[in-house]
Design a protein around this motif. Sequence first.
Motif, PDB file in Angstrom:
ATOM      1  N   SER A   8      33.136  39.434  35.622  1.00 14.47           N
ATOM      2  CA  SER A   8      33.488  40.596  36.752  1.00 14.47           C
ATOM      3  C   SER A   8      35.083  40.080  37.496  1.00 14.47           C
ATOM      4  O   SER A   8      35.314  39.118  37.667  1.00 14.47           O
ATOM      5  CB  SER A   8      32.790  40.405  37.023  1.00 14.47           C
ATOM      6  N   PRO A   9      35.059  40.246  38.292  1.00 12.55           N
ATOM      7  CA  PRO A   9      36.655  40.279  38.794  1.00 12.55           C
ATOM      8  C   PRO A   9      36.472  39.230  39.975  1.00 12.55           C
ATOM      9  O   PRO A   9      37.433  38.782  39.964  1.00 12.55           O
ATOM     10  CB  PRO A   9      37.348  41.921  39.512  1.00 12.55           C
ATOM     11  N   THR A  10      35.560  39.189  40.841  1.00 12.82           N
ATOM     12  CA  THR A  10      35.022  38.312  41.055  1.00 12.82           C
ATOM     13  C   THR A  10      33.992  36.605  41.273  1.00 12.82           C
ATOM     14  O   THR A  10      34.802  36.233  41.862  1.00 12.82           O
ATOM     15  CB  THR A  10      34.211  39.232  43.008  1.00 12.82           C
ATOM     16  N   GLY A  20      35.198  46.776  39.333  1.00 15.69           N
ATOM     17  CA  GLY A  20      36.411  46.434  38.133  1.00 15.69           C
ATOM     18  C   GLY A  20      35.663  46.182  36.628  1.00 15.69           C
ATOM     19  O   GLY A  20      34.164  46.672  36.953  1.00 15.69           O
TER      20      GLY A  20
END
Length: 223
Positions: free
Chosen positions: A133-135, A182
Motif C-alpha cells: 500500500s502507499p504507506t 490509495g
Amino acid sequence: MREILGRRRRLLSRRRRNGGKPEQLGAALTFATEWQWPVLPGVAPDPQGRARCACPDPECTVPGAHPFDPGLLAATTDARMVRWWWTNRPSAPVILATGGRAPCAVSLPALAASRALTLLDRRGMRLGPVVASPTRWALLVKPYSMEQLGELLYAKDFVPGSLRFHGEGGYLALPPSETGQGAVRWARAPLPGSAAPWVPDVEAVVDAVVDALTRTGVSAPEL
C-alpha cells in the motif's frame, strides 16, 4: 457510417468492460475458492474525502482498509457469498482474515520494506507474495500462534517498533483494493496457477527483515 461504426465499437468496448467480472470480484473468488483464503468486503473510503473512512469512527487509522459490515467473523471461502457481496458492493476492498487456513503477515513502513526487500533479493532469500500500500508493505507468511510469535520476539535483542503482525483474528487488504490511503497492489505477485501461493515461515521473515533493516541503517523515524 463511420460515426455509427465508431459508436458501436465504443458501446461494445463498454459492454466488455462492464460485462466482465469486476476486478475485486475476480480477485476475491480466486482467493476464496482456489486458494481457500477466507475473505470479506471492507468498508469503502468516504466518497466525501478518500483519506477518511466510511465507518462511524472519525479517528479511523486504516480508512477503507478494514471490515465493518459484515464483521471479521463473517469471512468465508464460499463462492456464492463472495459473489453476492461483490455484486452488491463491486468496489469494496477485498479483506483477508489472517490466520487459521489463511496466511498471516508481517508489515512495515513502505520505505523500510522496499530497502529490506532489495537486500533480501541480493541475498537470494525466497519470499512469498508481498502486498504493498502507499504507506506499508506486508510480507505474507505461514500461519503462526501468539505463543510462537511471543517466543520469537522474546529471543530478539532488537525488534523495530514499527513492525506489525497480522495473525489469528487479524486482517489485511489485498490487491486490487482501493482504500483511503490509495491503491493496494502486489510488490511481489503470486505465481499464476490454481494452487495457493507458497509462503515462508514467520521466523525466517522476521530474522531477515530485522537484519536487513539493521544493515541498511534505516533510522528510527523511518521505521
